[in-house]
Design a protein around this motif. Structure first.
Motif, PDB file in Angstrom:
ATOM      1  N   UNK A 165     -59.117  11.290  29.266  1.00  0.00           N
ATOM      2  CA  UNK A 165     -58.512  11.512  30.432  1.00  0.00           C
ATOM      3  C   UNK A 165     -57.279  10.209  30.338  1.00  0.00           C
ATOM      4  N   UNK A 166     -58.141   8.983  30.258  1.00  0.00           N
ATOM      5  CA  UNK A 166     -57.248   7.838  30.488  1.00  0.00           C
ATOM      6  C   UNK A 166     -56.259   8.062  29.319  1.00  0.00           C
ATOM      7  N   UNK A 167     -56.520   7.941  27.987  1.00  0.00           N
ATOM      8  CA  UNK A 167     -55.759   8.412  26.830  1.00  0.00           C
ATOM      9  C   UNK A 167     -54.627   9.054  26.972  1.00  0.00           C
ATOM     10  N   UNK A 168     -54.976  10.353  27.605  1.00  0.00           N
ATOM     11  CA  UNK A 168     -53.997  11.502  27.817  1.00  0.00           C
ATOM     12  C   UNK A 168     -52.912  10.988  28.783  1.00  0.00           C
ATOM     13  N   UNK A 169     -53.349  10.618  29.941  1.00  0.00           N
ATOM     14  CA  UNK A 169     -52.407  10.407  31.241  1.00  0.00           C
ATOM     15  C   UNK A 169     -51.729   9.051  30.871  1.00  0.00           C
ATOM     16  N   UNK A 170     -52.219   7.915  30.076  1.00  0.00           N
ATOM     17  CA  UNK A 170     -51.407   6.819  29.793  1.00  0.00           C
ATOM     18  C   UNK A 170     -50.270   7.234  28.702  1.00  0.00           C
ATOM     19  N   UNK A 171     -50.879   7.988  27.853  1.00  0.00           N
ATOM     20  CA  UNK A 171     -49.994   8.200  26.613  1.00  0.00           C
ATOM     21  C   UNK A 171     -49.064   9.347  27.009  1.00  0.00           C
ATOM     22  N   UNK A 172     -49.200   9.930  28.063  1.00  0.00           N
ATOM     23  CA  UNK A 172     -47.877  11.140  28.413  1.00  0.00           C
ATOM     24  C   UNK A 172     -46.800  10.370  28.827  1.00  0.00           C
TER      25      UNK A 172
ATOM     26  N   UNK B 116     -39.617  13.513  32.192  1.00  0.00           N
ATOM     27  CA  UNK B 116     -39.884  13.576  30.576  1.00  0.00           C
ATOM     28  C   UNK B 116     -41.307  13.264  30.424  1.00  0.00           C
ATOM     29  N   UNK B 117     -42.280  13.045  31.347  1.00  0.00           N
ATOM     30  CA  UNK B 117     -43.498  12.736  30.858  1.00  0.00           C
ATOM     31  C   UNK B 117     -44.113  13.945  30.391  1.00  0.00           C
ATOM     32  N   UNK B 118     -45.245  13.858  29.436  1.00  0.00           N
ATOM     33  CA  UNK B 118     -45.709  15.209  28.973  1.00  0.00           C
ATOM     34  C   UNK B 118     -46.682  15.804  30.031  1.00  0.00           C
ATOM     35  N   UNK B 119     -46.088  16.811  30.581  1.00  0.00           N
ATOM     36  CA  UNK B 119     -47.023  17.614  31.393  1.00  0.00           C
ATOM     37  C   UNK B 119     -48.124  18.217  30.975  1.00  0.00           C
TER      38      UNK B 119
ATOM     39  N   UNK C  89     -50.830  15.342  30.930  1.00  0.00           N
ATOM     40  CA  UNK C  89     -51.157  15.040  32.530  1.00  0.00           C
ATOM     41  C   UNK C  89     -52.011  16.294  32.740  1.00  0.00           C
ATOM     42  N   UNK C  90     -51.796  17.472  32.738  1.00  0.00           N
ATOM     43  CA  UNK C  90     -52.633  18.613  33.328  1.00  0.00           C
ATOM     44  C   UNK C  90     -53.972  18.311  32.743  1.00  0.00           C
ATOM     45  N   UNK C  91     -53.818  18.444  31.317  1.00  0.00           N
ATOM     46  CA  UNK C  91     -55.290  18.296  30.492  1.00  0.00           C
ATOM     47  C   UNK C  91     -56.096  16.973  31.186  1.00  0.00           C
ATOM     48  N   UNK C  92     -55.426  15.992  31.194  1.00  0.00           N
ATOM     49  CA  UNK C  92     -56.157  14.518  31.812  1.00  0.00           C
ATOM     50  C   UNK C  92     -56.545  14.822  33.149  1.00  0.00           C
ATOM     51  N   UNK C  93     -55.527  15.328  34.000  1.00  0.00           N
ATOM     52  CA  UNK C  93     -56.262  15.228  35.505  1.00  0.00           C
ATOM     53  C   UNK C  93     -57.283  16.345  35.594  1.00  0.00           C
ATOM     54  N   UNK C  94     -57.365  17.414  34.812  1.00  0.00           N
ATOM     55  CA  UNK C  94     -58.598  18.161  34.998  1.00  0.00           C
ATOM     56  C   UNK C  94     -59.911  17.320  34.092  1.00  0.00           C
TER      57      UNK C  94
ATOM     58  N   UNK D 192     -50.538   7.854  39.465  1.00  0.00           N
ATOM     59  CA  UNK D 192     -49.222   7.554  38.905  1.00  0.00           C
ATOM     60  C   UNK D 192     -48.606   8.808  38.589  1.00  0.00           C
ATOM     61  N   UNK D 193     -49.413   9.513  37.613  1.00  0.00           N
ATOM     62  CA  UNK D 193     -48.803  10.728  37.040  1.00  0.00           C
ATOM     63  C   UNK D 193     -48.391  11.975  38.079  1.00  0.00           C
TER      64      UNK D 193
END
Lengths: 434, 115
Positions: free
Chosen positions: A253-260, A282-285, A288-293, A317-318
């Motif tokens: 999750x951390x990697x996905x949300x930060x790299x988004x 332009x953040x990768x939605x 973010x959705x995958x990371x939040x879940x 932040x996301x």
């Protein structure tokens, strides 16, 4: 096999691809299947160097065979079969020669019906991961082995990733392999009671890979996309292999949300854009959705792990539509939890920055000043630049200048240096001219 | 099965500050460790202090230089050891974590086998 043969493999640049669909399939298989094929081959060779050589050889054979006969339905199984066959051949030939290193230790191997028959190939990737990330190895060695053995990078590529010379990296990898063999670090998945600490060591390595790629410690590029993607792939692999581990979910999750935010961290001219200036649309939605879940899942575990908490902060932040909407009170509360769970000076520094946004620059500066005694932060550029930012917001431009100059001295990434230099210049314009 | 030497290192300053009750507890802890892990212990001893050590190095003339003291002057000195025989390093580390070493720590070294 002679020593020269091994050295040649050690120094090899990996497999060279030619054009065409089969070459693309081999490249794809190199990325997707390397760890699986190597892990399964180590079981036969019980020797990391020999296994690597056989797997390299299998990929080279695939290049010719797949363009002649087409890409097999299960590329990983095909490669494993070829690599294992080669290993058995070399082992027979080598049986009369003196071995350099003792065999790797593994639990009794249950003999499968017919070596190399695809359905019988066990998934040994976890064994390989836990061997590479064994706490009896230095963290540098763990990271190098992970890139080399799990991601299939050549020694030269691993050396480039960490900006050290190839000879230095080759020596580091050789030394680590020697320790694995001679100290009898086993090729095994740790027992249940050891597992939490050992998984944490693996996560530390993957996280270190990610942070090194997210903001390169030195060099011309801000982001090392290749390292970020490798860390993401490793985190996804761990999620597949350890689906019940909350720490793994937290790190992914951390990697996905930060790299988004990756595409918005620089403008068209390569200038660094800090969080407030990034174009959030332009953040990768999807990321973010995958990371939040995943964060939700990871936080159900009590007490929450450090990566889950860091991911939760990234999620705040996301989910803020704009910088002004950031829920700083929530972020400070999460940092309070994190500091208690993981009392590191760097976490305390990040908490101080959050306090500065939640309450005000004076409070942030006071929280930062409380950390001046931390030796780990003395040479830490972000401590100096955070100080500079708070001082500038308080109108204390002279002190802000000193802090930014210190940060600049400690920063080796060219894009970050340019950003700090611009902040310094901006400061001059605002400085009272008396 | 591989064998490992678990070397016990003491900070002599910490050890000399300890009181008799602490030494009594330590003795008891070693007895308990030996009882619990006896199956893998192949040997072990406590050593006299580093101030009783004598070091011998070859000189350049084919003879020896004999000096008073331990080989390397460090804060932590070798204070004792256990020889253990286990399946692999993970088990050796697990045993080593149970070795009482309140005045310092332990180092685990694989025994070299010559064939």
């Amino acid at each position: 096999m002679d020593a020269a043969g091994r050295d040649r493999v050690e120094a090899g640049q990996g497999v060279q691809w030619s054009d065409g669909a089969s070459a693309a399939a081999v490249a794809e298989a190199h990325r997707r299947e390397w760890a699986f094929v190597l892990a399964a081959t180590v079981r036969v060779t019980r020797d990391l160097d020999l296994a690597e050589e056989c797997v390299q050889d299998a990929y080279a054979q695939a290049l010719a065979a797949w363009s002649d006969r087409g890409v097999p339905a299960k590329p990983g199984a095909w490669l494993t079969t070829v690599a294992r066959r080669r290993a058995l051949e070399l082992l027979r030939r080598e049986a009369t020669m003196r071995r350099r290193l003792p065999y790797l230790l593994m639990e009794q191997i249950e003999p499968g019906p017919g070596d190399g028959d695809a359905p019988d190939i066990p998934d040994d990737r976890l064994r390989l991961i836990f061997t590479c990330c064994h706490p009896a190895l230095s963290v540098e060695a763990q990271v190098a082995l992970t890139l080399r053995l799990l991601c299939g990078l050549s020694t030269a590529e691993v050396a480039r990733a960490f900006l050290v010379g190839e000879a230095t990296m080759a020596a580091r990898i050789t030394r680590a392999k020697k320790k694995i063999a001679t100290a009898a670090i086993p090729y095994r998945v740790p027992a249940t009671d050891e597992l939490p600490a050992r998984v944490d060591a693996v996560l530390t390595v993957v996280h270190l890979l990610f942070t090194t790629g997210h903001t390169a410690p030195a060099g011309a590029e801000l982001i090392r996309g290749d390292l970020v993607e490798r860390s993401l792939e490793l985190a996804r692999l761990l999620r597949t292999l350890l689906p019940d581990d909350a720490g793994v979910a937290g790190l992914l999750a951390l990697i996905l949300l930060t790299d988004a935010r990756r595409d918005t961290r620089m403008d068209a001219n390569g200038r660094l854009l800090p969080l407030p200036e990034q174009e959030r649309s332009r953040w990768d939605r999807r990321a973010i959705d995958e990371g939040v879940a995943l964060v939700r899942h990871a936080l159900r575990h009590r007490p929450p792990g450090r990566f889950a908490l860091m991911a939760a902060i990234a999620a705040v932040h996301a989910e803020a539509p704009a910088w002004q909407d950031t829920d700083w009170a929530e972020i400070v509360a999460l940092y309070d939890l994190l500091v208690r769970l993981w009392p590191s000076p760097v976490v305390a520094l990040n908490r101080a920055v959050a306090v500065g946004f939640a309450i005000g620059p004076a409070a942030g500066l006071a929280a930062l000043d409380a950390l001046v005694a931390e030796p780990q932060l003395a040479g830490y550029a972000y401590a100096a630049s955070a100080r500079g930012a708070f001082l500038a917001r308080l109108g204390r431009f002279g002190e802000a200048r000193v802090a930014y100059e210190e940060a600049l001295l400690l920063t080796e990434n060219a894009v970050e240096r340019a950003y700090l230099a611009a902040r310094l210049e901006n400061l001059t314009e605002n400085e009272p001219s008396c | 099965m591989p064998q490992y030497l678990v070397l016990i290192y003491d900070d002599e300053a910490v050890r000399s500050a300890a009181n008799p009750e602490e030494f009594e507890r330590l003795m008891k802890a070693h007895e308990e460790f030996c009882a619990a892990d006896g199956a893998v212990i192949r040997g072990g001893n406590a050593l006299q202090g580093a101030d009783t050590a004598t070091s011998i190095r070859p000189d350049s003339a084919g003879g020896f230089i004999v000096t008073d003291g331990a080989f390397a002057e460090t804060k932590e000195v070798l204070a004792g050891y256990y020889l253990v025989e286990v399946a692999h390093l993970d088990e050796a580390l697990a045993v080593a974590k149970r070795v009482p070493a309140p005045f310092g720590g332990v180092e685990v070294r694989p025994i070299r086998v010559f064939e």
